[in-house]
Design a protein around this motif. Sequence first.
Motif, PDB file in Angstrom:
ATOM      1  N   ASP A  19      12.097 -32.371  21.545  1.00 30.62           N
ATOM      2  CA  ASP A  19      12.893 -33.601  21.583  1.00 30.62           C
ATOM      3  C   ASP A  19      14.202 -33.376  20.829  1.00 30.62           C
ATOM      4  OD1 ASP A  19      13.994 -36.165  21.175  1.00 30.62           O
ATOM      5  OD2 ASP A  19      12.010 -37.089  21.253  1.00 30.62           O
ATOM      6  N   PRO A  20      15.354 -33.453  21.484  1.00 27.84           N
ATOM      7  CA  PRO A  20      16.634 -33.185  20.812  1.00 27.84           C
ATOM      8  C   PRO A  20      16.989 -34.204  19.733  1.00 27.84           C
ATOM      9  CG  PRO A  20      16.988 -34.006  23.046  1.00 27.84           C
ATOM     10  CD  PRO A  20      15.525 -33.731  22.924  1.00 27.84           C
ATOM     11  N   ALA A  21      16.330 -35.362  19.742  1.00 28.99           N
ATOM     12  CA  ALA A  21      16.599 -36.355  18.696  1.00 28.99           C
ATOM     13  C   ALA A  21      16.029 -35.926  17.350  1.00 28.99           C
ATOM     14  CB  ALA A  21      16.018 -37.712  19.091  1.00 28.99           C
ATOM     15  N   VAL A  22      15.069 -35.025  17.379  1.00 34.22           N
ATOM     16  CA  VAL A  22      14.413 -34.568  16.150  1.00 34.22           C
ATOM     17  C   VAL A  22      15.229 -33.433  15.545  1.00 34.22           C
ATOM     18  CG1 VAL A  22      12.336 -33.530  15.169  1.00 34.22           C
ATOM     19  CG2 VAL A  22      12.139 -35.252  16.987  1.00 34.22           C
ATOM     20  N   VAL A  23      15.686 -33.644  14.305  1.00 35.75           N
ATOM     21  CA  VAL A  23      16.481 -32.605  13.641  1.00 35.75           C
ATOM     22  C   VAL A  23      15.680 -31.866  12.577  1.00 35.75           C
ATOM     23  CG1 VAL A  23      18.675 -33.742  14.094  1.00 35.75           C
ATOM     24  CG2 VAL A  23      17.430 -34.261  11.968  1.00 35.75           C
ATOM     25  N   GLY A  24      14.500 -32.383  12.245  1.00 36.72           N
ATOM     26  CA  GLY A  24      13.695 -31.701  11.240  1.00 36.72           C
ATOM     27  C   GLY A  24      12.262 -32.179  11.226  1.00 36.72           C
ATOM     28  N   LEU A  25      11.374 -31.285  10.828  1.00 37.95           N
ATOM     29  CA  LEU A  25       9.969 -31.604  10.591  1.00 37.95           C
ATOM     30  C   LEU A  25       9.598 -31.019   9.235  1.00 37.95           C
ATOM     31  CD1 LEU A  25       8.437 -30.653  14.070  1.00 37.95           C
ATOM     32  CD2 LEU A  25       8.844 -32.977  13.215  1.00 37.95           C
ATOM     33  N   VAL A  26       8.980 -31.831   8.399  1.00 37.27           N
ATOM     34  CA  VAL A  26       8.641 -31.402   7.043  1.00 37.27           C
ATOM     35  C   VAL A  26       7.195 -31.773   6.756  1.00 37.27           C
ATOM     36  CG1 VAL A  26       9.094 -31.801   4.598  1.00 37.27           C
ATOM     37  CG2 VAL A  26      11.001 -31.518   6.177  1.00 37.27           C
ATOM     38  N   LEU A  27       6.429 -30.793   6.325  1.00 33.16           N
ATOM     39  CA  LEU A  27       5.009 -30.976   6.036  1.00 33.16           C
ATOM     40  C   LEU A  27       4.817 -31.083   4.532  1.00 33.16           C
ATOM     41  CD1 LEU A  27       2.167 -30.914   7.454  1.00 33.16           C
ATOM     42  CD2 LEU A  27       2.143 -28.458   6.947  1.00 33.16           C
ATOM     43  N   LYS A  28       4.097 -32.109   4.100  1.00 27.98           N
ATOM     44  CA  LYS A  28       3.856 -32.289   2.671  1.00 27.98           C
ATOM     45  C   LYS A  28       2.354 -32.326   2.405  1.00 27.98           C
ATOM     46  CE  LYS A  28       3.567 -37.317   2.566  1.00 27.98           C
ATOM     47  NZ  LYS A  28       3.855 -38.544   1.820  1.00 27.98           N
ATOM     48  N   HIS A  40     -11.395 -31.531   4.624  1.00 30.00           N
ATOM     49  CA  HIS A  40     -10.992 -32.929   4.763  1.00 30.00           C
ATOM     50  C   HIS A  40      -9.472 -33.100   4.824  1.00 30.00           C
ATOM     51  CE1 HIS A  40     -15.152 -33.834   3.869  1.00 30.00           C
ATOM     52  NE2 HIS A  40     -15.058 -33.182   2.721  1.00 30.00           N
ATOM     53  N   SER A  41      -8.720 -32.029   4.662  1.00 35.76           N
ATOM     54  CA  SER A  41      -7.261 -32.142   4.582  1.00 35.76           C
ATOM     55  C   SER A  41      -6.658 -32.493   5.938  1.00 35.76           C
ATOM     56  CB  SER A  41      -6.656 -30.823   4.092  1.00 35.76           C
ATOM     57  OG  SER A  41      -7.099 -30.520   2.787  1.00 35.76           O
ATOM     58  N   ASP A  42      -5.748 -33.461   5.918  1.00 35.00           N
ATOM     59  CA  ASP A  42      -5.007 -33.791   7.131  1.00 35.00           C
ATOM     60  C   ASP A  42      -3.624 -33.156   7.058  1.00 35.00           C
ATOM     61  OD1 ASP A  42      -3.712 -35.291   5.244  1.00 35.00           O
ATOM     62  OD2 ASP A  42      -3.942 -37.214   6.267  1.00 35.00           O
ATOM     63  N   HIS A  43      -2.786 -33.463   8.033  1.00 36.90           N
ATOM     64  CA  HIS A  43      -1.403 -32.996   8.051  1.00 36.90           C
ATOM     65  C   HIS A  43      -0.498 -34.209   7.857  1.00 36.90           C
ATOM     66  CE1 HIS A  43      -3.498 -29.726  10.130  1.00 36.90           C
ATOM     67  NE2 HIS A  43      -2.480 -28.948   9.814  1.00 36.90           N
ATOM     68  N   ASP A  44       0.261 -34.202   6.767  1.00 37.13           N
ATOM     69  CA  ASP A  44       1.219 -35.271   6.484  1.00 37.13           C
ATOM     70  C   ASP A  44       2.600 -34.768   6.878  1.00 37.13           C
ATOM     71  OD1 ASP A  44      -0.479 -37.311   5.046  1.00 37.13           O
ATOM     72  OD2 ASP A  44      -0.857 -35.553   3.792  1.00 37.13           O
ATOM     73  N   LEU A  45       3.154 -35.348   7.932  1.00 36.65           N
ATOM     74  CA  LEU A  45       4.370 -34.795   8.529  1.00 36.65           C
ATOM     75  C   LEU A  45       5.493 -35.823   8.558  1.00 36.65           C
ATOM     76  CD1 LEU A  45       5.324 -32.142   9.981  1.00 36.65           C
ATOM     77  CD2 LEU A  45       4.810 -33.328  12.130  1.00 36.65           C
ATOM     78  N   THR A  65      -4.347 -40.776  11.420  1.00 38.86           N
ATOM     79  CA  THR A  65      -5.719 -40.416  11.773  1.00 38.86           C
ATOM     80  C   THR A  65      -6.230 -39.434  10.731  1.00 38.86           C
ATOM     81  OG1 THR A  65      -5.150 -38.464  13.099  1.00 38.86           O
ATOM     82  CG2 THR A  65      -5.111 -40.611  14.229  1.00 38.86           C
ATOM     83  N   PRO A  66      -7.516 -39.099  10.762  1.00 37.05           N
ATOM     84  CA  PRO A  66      -8.028 -38.111   9.800  1.00 37.05           C
ATOM     85  C   PRO A  66      -7.351 -36.749   9.909  1.00 37.05           C
ATOM     86  CG  PRO A  66      -9.843 -39.354  10.733  1.00 37.05           C
ATOM     87  CD  PRO A  66      -8.622 -39.741  11.514  1.00 37.05           C
ATOM     88  N   GLU A  67      -6.680 -36.471  11.031  1.00 33.65           N
ATOM     89  CA  GLU A  67      -6.018 -35.177  11.194  1.00 33.65           C
ATOM     90  C   GLU A  67      -4.518 -35.232  10.970  1.00 33.65           C
ATOM     91  OE1 GLU A  67      -5.311 -31.578  14.455  1.00 33.65           O
ATOM     92  OE2 GLU A  67      -6.695 -33.202  14.913  1.00 33.65           O
ATOM     93  N   LEU A  68      -3.886 -36.366  11.283  1.00 27.75           N
ATOM     94  CA  LEU A  68      -2.425 -36.385  11.326  1.00 27.75           C
ATOM     95  C   LEU A  68      -1.865 -37.729  10.880  1.00 27.75           C
ATOM     96  CD1 LEU A  68       0.210 -34.945  12.228  1.00 27.75           C
ATOM     97  CD2 LEU A  68      -0.197 -35.881  14.520  1.00 27.75           C
ATOM     98  N   ASP A  69      -1.002 -37.684   9.853  1.00 24.94           N
ATOM     99  CA  ASP A  69      -0.245 -38.857   9.406  1.00 24.94           C
ATOM    100  C   ASP A  69       1.235 -38.575   9.646  1.00 24.94           C
ATOM    101  OD1 ASP A  69      -2.584 -39.945   8.542  1.00 24.94           O
ATOM    102  OD2 ASP A  69      -2.168 -39.738   6.403  1.00 24.94           O
ATOM    103  N   LEU A  70       1.914 -39.517  10.296  1.00 26.36           N
ATOM    104  CA  LEU A  70       3.322 -39.323  10.630  1.00 26.36           C
ATOM    105  C   LEU A  70       4.204 -40.348   9.930  1.00 26.36           C
ATOM    106  CD1 LEU A  70       3.037 -38.746  14.499  1.00 26.36           C
ATOM    107  CD2 LEU A  70       3.246 -37.011  12.700  1.00 26.36           C
ATOM    108  N   VAL A  71       5.332 -39.872   9.430  1.00 30.55           N
ATOM    109  CA  VAL A  71       6.391 -40.746   8.928  1.00 30.55           C
ATOM    110  C   VAL A  71       7.637 -40.398   9.728  1.00 30.55           C
ATOM    111  CG1 VAL A  71       7.807 -41.426   6.966  1.00 30.55           C
ATOM    112  CG2 VAL A  71       5.394 -40.843   6.621  1.00 30.55           C
ATOM    113  N   ILE A  72       8.111 -41.347  10.517  1.00 30.44           N
ATOM    114  CA  ILE A  72       9.282 -41.115  11.369  1.00 30.44           C
ATOM    115  C   ILE A  72      10.457 -41.872  10.771  1.00 30.44           C
ATOM    116  CG2 ILE A  72      10.228 -41.371  13.691  1.00 30.44           C
ATOM    117  CD1 ILE A  72       7.352 -41.244  14.754  1.00 30.44           C
ATOM    118  N   LEU A  73      11.539 -41.164  10.483  1.00 31.04           N
ATOM    119  CA  LEU A  73      12.673 -41.782   9.806  1.00 31.04           C
ATOM    120  C   LEU A  73      13.957 -41.032  10.140  1.00 31.04           C
ATOM    121  CD1 LEU A  73      12.259 -40.876   5.993  1.00 31.04           C
ATOM    122  CD2 LEU A  73      11.544 -39.466   7.914  1.00 31.04           C
ATOM    123  N   SER A  74      15.080 -41.669   9.826  1.00 30.04           N
ATOM    124  CA  SER A  74      16.383 -41.057  10.099  1.00 30.04           C
ATOM    125  C   SER A  74      16.722 -40.037   9.019  1.00 30.04           C
ATOM    126  CB  SER A  74      17.466 -42.133  10.142  1.00 30.04           C
ATOM    127  OG  SER A  74      17.693 -42.643   8.837  1.00 30.04           O
TER     128      SER A  74
END
Length: 245
Positions: A19-28, A40-45, A65-74
């Motif tokens: 997706d060209p709108a996405v300029v970065g992905l950061v995993l914490k 039990h670890s999920d992915h916080d992205l 979800t138990p596998e994936l948490d998303l934070v979408i921001l500018s």
Amino acid sequence: MTAQEHLTYDAFVALAAADPAVVGLVLKGSQAHEGMTTEHSDHDLYVILADGATTELARFTGHRTPELDLVILSLDEFRAAGMPGFERYALARARIVLDRLGGVIAQILADKTRLAADEAFHEADAWLDAYANSLYRSVKNDRDGHALAARLDAADSVRFLLELLFALDRRPRPYNKYLEWELARFPLPGWDTELLLDAANHISATGDVPTQRRLFAQVEAAARRAGHDAVLDAWGDDLRLMRPQ
């Protein structure tokens, strides 16, 4: 379950990277701290969008979800995240999955790892006073026979102490889960990590007054070297109760 709930980390990263709108992905979180993941670890992205961009990925806002948490921001929102705030440490040690801006995402994360000099000094002032306050109350309560209150105040003092020590090094304090991980890789200058953690553990568990006083002697010396005399001197004669007898 919906299709959204079945979304895996790898599948979402592939969607976002296309997706060209996405300029970065950061995993914490645990996935960004080597050796800290469990079954039990999920992915916080963090999903970082170009300012003003629109994307169909917005439908995943709030996905958890138990596998994936998303934070979408500018990008601007990401730059401000944790500045100040609880998220600062998580972002300071986050891992870059995608940076389409030629290092801009990396620089934003780097800026979160280091407190500005004035910011760090003012924070250290406040945490030093809070630490001294809890230590003083703990020692006084122990003297007066209030054992539970003394232990609770001692445990409080450890929290403030850790905030102080990291502020003195101009770093955000790690979450308790990552404290040992952080200090094993990035020790605090002038402090023996094993002795510091042993003291924190012993004080939190027992409220032992001699240990608190010995630790305070080290803290007082470090704080004065860093220019925080005014906070300490404001305690006047009460400092005698905190110092080794």
